[in-house]
Design an enzyme around this catalytic site. Structure first.
Site, PDB file in Angstrom:
ATOM      1  N   LYS A 141      14.685 -29.405 -55.840  1.00 67.43           N
ATOM      2  CA  LYS A 141      14.246 -30.409 -54.848  1.00 67.43           C
ATOM      3  C   LYS A 141      12.957 -31.173 -55.173  1.00 67.43           C
ATOM      4  O   LYS A 141      13.009 -32.313 -55.593  1.00 67.43           O
ATOM      5  CB  LYS A 141      14.142 -29.741 -53.477  1.00 67.43           C
ATOM      6  CG  LYS A 141      15.510 -29.354 -52.910  1.00 67.43           C
ATOM      7  CD  LYS A 141      15.434 -28.960 -51.455  1.00 67.43           C
ATOM      8  CE  LYS A 141      16.792 -28.851 -50.805  1.00 67.43           C
ATOM      9  NZ  LYS A 141      17.549 -27.628 -51.071  1.00 67.43           N
ATOM     10  N   PHE A 174      20.493 -19.296 -48.684  1.00 66.09           N
ATOM     11  CA  PHE A 174      21.230 -20.454 -49.195  1.00 66.09           C
ATOM     12  C   PHE A 174      20.874 -20.664 -50.658  1.00 66.09           C
ATOM     13  O   PHE A 174      19.702 -20.782 -51.003  1.00 66.09           O
ATOM     14  CB  PHE A 174      20.901 -21.725 -48.397  1.00 66.09           C
ATOM     15  CG  PHE A 174      21.718 -22.903 -48.853  1.00 66.09           C
ATOM     16  CD1 PHE A 174      23.036 -23.047 -48.451  1.00 66.09           C
ATOM     17  CD2 PHE A 174      21.184 -23.845 -49.722  1.00 66.09           C
ATOM     18  CE1 PHE A 174      23.812 -24.124 -48.895  1.00 66.09           C
ATOM     19  CE2 PHE A 174      21.955 -24.925 -50.170  1.00 66.09           C
ATOM     20  CZ  PHE A 174      23.270 -25.059 -49.748  1.00 66.09           C
ATOM     21  N   ASP A 197      14.612 -17.857 -55.832  1.00 67.33           N
ATOM     22  CA  ASP A 197      15.136 -19.204 -55.622  1.00 67.33           C
ATOM     23  C   ASP A 197      14.067 -20.001 -54.893  1.00 67.33           C
ATOM     24  O   ASP A 197      13.889 -19.880 -53.681  1.00 67.33           O
ATOM     25  CB  ASP A 197      16.438 -19.152 -54.815  1.00 67.33           C
ATOM     26  CG  ASP A 197      17.012 -20.558 -54.562  1.00 67.33           C
ATOM     27  OD1 ASP A 197      16.270 -21.548 -54.722  1.00 67.33           O
ATOM     28  OD2 ASP A 197      18.204 -20.655 -54.200  1.00 67.33           O
TER      29      ASP A 197
HETATM   30  C1  LIG Z   1      18.782 -27.063 -51.505  1.00 64.22           C
HETATM   31  C2  LIG Z   1      18.818 -25.686 -52.008  1.00 64.22           C
HETATM   32  C3  LIG Z   1      19.739 -25.288 -52.996  1.00 64.22           C
HETATM   33  C4  LIG Z   1      20.820 -26.221 -53.520  1.00 64.22           C
HETATM   34  O1  LIG Z   1      20.299 -27.358 -54.122  1.00 64.22           O
HETATM   35  P1  LIG Z   1      21.253 -28.633 -54.405  1.00 64.22           P
HETATM   36  O2  LIG Z   1      20.369 -29.556 -55.218  1.00 64.22           O
HETATM   37  O3  LIG Z   1      21.630 -29.197 -53.078  1.00 64.22           O
HETATM   38  O4  LIG Z   1      22.410 -28.146 -55.170  1.00 64.22           O
HETATM   39  C5  LIG Z   1      19.676 -23.996 -53.463  1.00 64.22           C
HETATM   40  N1  LIG Z   1      18.758 -23.121 -53.004  1.00 64.22           N
HETATM   41  C6  LIG Z   1      17.852 -23.467 -52.065  1.00 64.22           C
HETATM   42  C7  LIG Z   1      16.848 -22.467 -51.608  1.00 64.22           C
HETATM   43  C8  LIG Z   1      17.864 -24.756 -51.525  1.00 64.22           C
HETATM   44  O5  LIG Z   1      16.993 -25.089 -50.572  1.00 64.22           O
END
Ligand SMILES: *Cc1c(COP(=O)(O)O)cnc(C)c1O
Length: 388
Positions: A247, A133, A218
């Site tokens: 986050k 994700f 990421d």
């Molecule tokens: C939450 C998340 C995203 C997206 O972040 P948003 O602030 O919701 O756009 C991207 N990569 C990872 C691994 C995430 O956990």
């Protein structure tokens, strides 16, 4: 009409109607609009690093908003410089940063940065992991390995090849001298807090080194102490070329970051990218307060306590617990995570039904041993209720 009905009428249906309406919080406790108290074991999706209304965060944000709340990128300000320097110190590497407002925007920046590199080198495709994700905007979505949320919005401007997560051989086969970059989470978050086999991230680094592809970590969910390390990749002893954060960084204030290592940090030229709000003074002040107050030793000890405590529940519905630090998934033998989430809320604990068979626990990093013990004590009854 109650708040839930008003929400349903006023909002697009993309979230459904969330089951609890929160009114306020303090530490790891939150209260809903009817005054019911909960212990928060999801922390705004691994985001409220210091819990709710932490005095240091309140002070930093209040002071900053009363001083100057916004400058735009037409002007620089000291909090953003301090934060960039602090990240560089924690990363212990020559890095340059771009600040955005969210995770998906951090990945958009990474995507464009990698494209600059790829176009210059005549490379043509990205590699990312199945079930990974990376966000909801078009660039980040094109890298997201979940068909149900990706396919209906394609086709995408760049070719992305997906590999099974954790399979170093598949990565080796797929990443060639034509590959621009490999986007990977050090542990997959939304897929269910799924760590790869030992050595996978090191193997990814080697494959990228030998083919010239960039390695993009990421760490939007895994960084800022969540795993008991400032950044999860540090535990693997691997340095990426690009790192994305969001986050936990702002402790609830919106901020994202795209960090380039070495020469990669100089790929954008003047005018190549930008954001009006990105790295605004209030979010940077919040992030500095977060970095001042996260205690990695505390994350490790409370994380271990939570993990062993949950594992000891010994209920047939519980298959096991995976993850690191204060970032865990209770894995079930049956697809009953929604029932676990509901039973937990009834018992006064907020947890997240992440996958049908996985319940995510990502409490504030300041959660106390007593609060952990409270969930551990209630967990067998929660499982029993969910199994009914
Ligand atoms: C939450 C998340 C995203 C997206 O972040 P948003 O602030 O919701 O756009 C991207 N990569 C990872 C691994 C995430 O956990």
């Amino acid at each position: 009409m109650n708040l839930y009905e008003r929400f349903e009428q006023a909002f697009m249906p993309n979230y459904g109607v969330p089951p609890v309406a929160l009114a306020r919080g303090e530490g790891s406790r939150v209260w809903d609009v009817d005054g019911k108290e909960y212990l928060d074991f999801i922390g705004g999706i691994a985001t409220s690093s210091l819990g709710h209304a932490h005095p240091a965060l309140v002070e930093a944000v209040s002071k900053q908003v009363a001083t100057i709340a916004h400058t735009s990128n037409l002007f620089l300000h000291e909090p953003e410089v301090l934060l960039a320097e602090r990240l560089r110190t924690l990363l212990n590497a020559p890095t340059r940063v771009f600040f955005a407002n969210s995770g998906t925007e951090a990945n958009e920046a990474a995507y464009k940065l990698a494209l600059k590199y790829g176009r210059r080198e005549g490379r043509s495709y990205f590699v990312a992991a199945e079930n990974g994700f990376h966000g909801r905007t078009i660039g980040a979505l094109s890298l997201t390995g979940k068909q149900s949320i990706r396919d209906q919005f394609g086709p995408f401007p760049v070719n992305v090849r997906f590999v099974p997560y954790g399979d170093a051989d598949a990565l080796k086969e797929t990443v060639t001298g034509d590959c621009i970059a490999v986007f990977l989470e050090p542990t997959q978050g939304e897929a269910g807090v799924v760590p790869p086999p030992d050595g996978y991230f090191e193997a990814a680094r080697e494959i990228c080194d030998s083919t010239g592809a960039l390695l993009v970590a990421d760490e939007i969910q895994s960084a800022i102490g969540r795993t008991g390390h400032w950044f999860a990749h540090q535990a693997d002893g691997v340095t990426p070329d690009i790192l994305t954060l969001a986050k936990g960084l702002g402790g609830g204030l919106p901020i994202g970051a795209c960090v380039g290592f070495g020469d990669v940090g100089r790929l954008f030229e003047k005018g190549d990218h930008g954001s009006t709000f990105g790295g605004n003074p209030v979010s940077c002040a919040a992030a500095l307060a977060v970095l001042d107050n996260v205690d990695l030793g505390h994350v490790r000890s409370t994380g271990a306590r939570l993990r062993t405590g949950l594992e000891a529940a010994g209920h047939p519905l519980l298959k096991g617990v995976r993850g690191r630090g204060l970032w865990l998934a209770a894995v079930l033998n049956e697809p009953r995570s929604a029932q676990v989430q509901q039973a937990a809320a009834a018992a006064g604990f907020l947890v997240n039904a992440l996958q049908p068979d996985a319940v995510r626990l990502a409490p504030p990093l300041v959660v106390t041993a007593d609060e952990v013990d409270a969930l551990v004590a209630a967990f067998p009854a929660i499982l029993a209720e969910a199994a009914k």
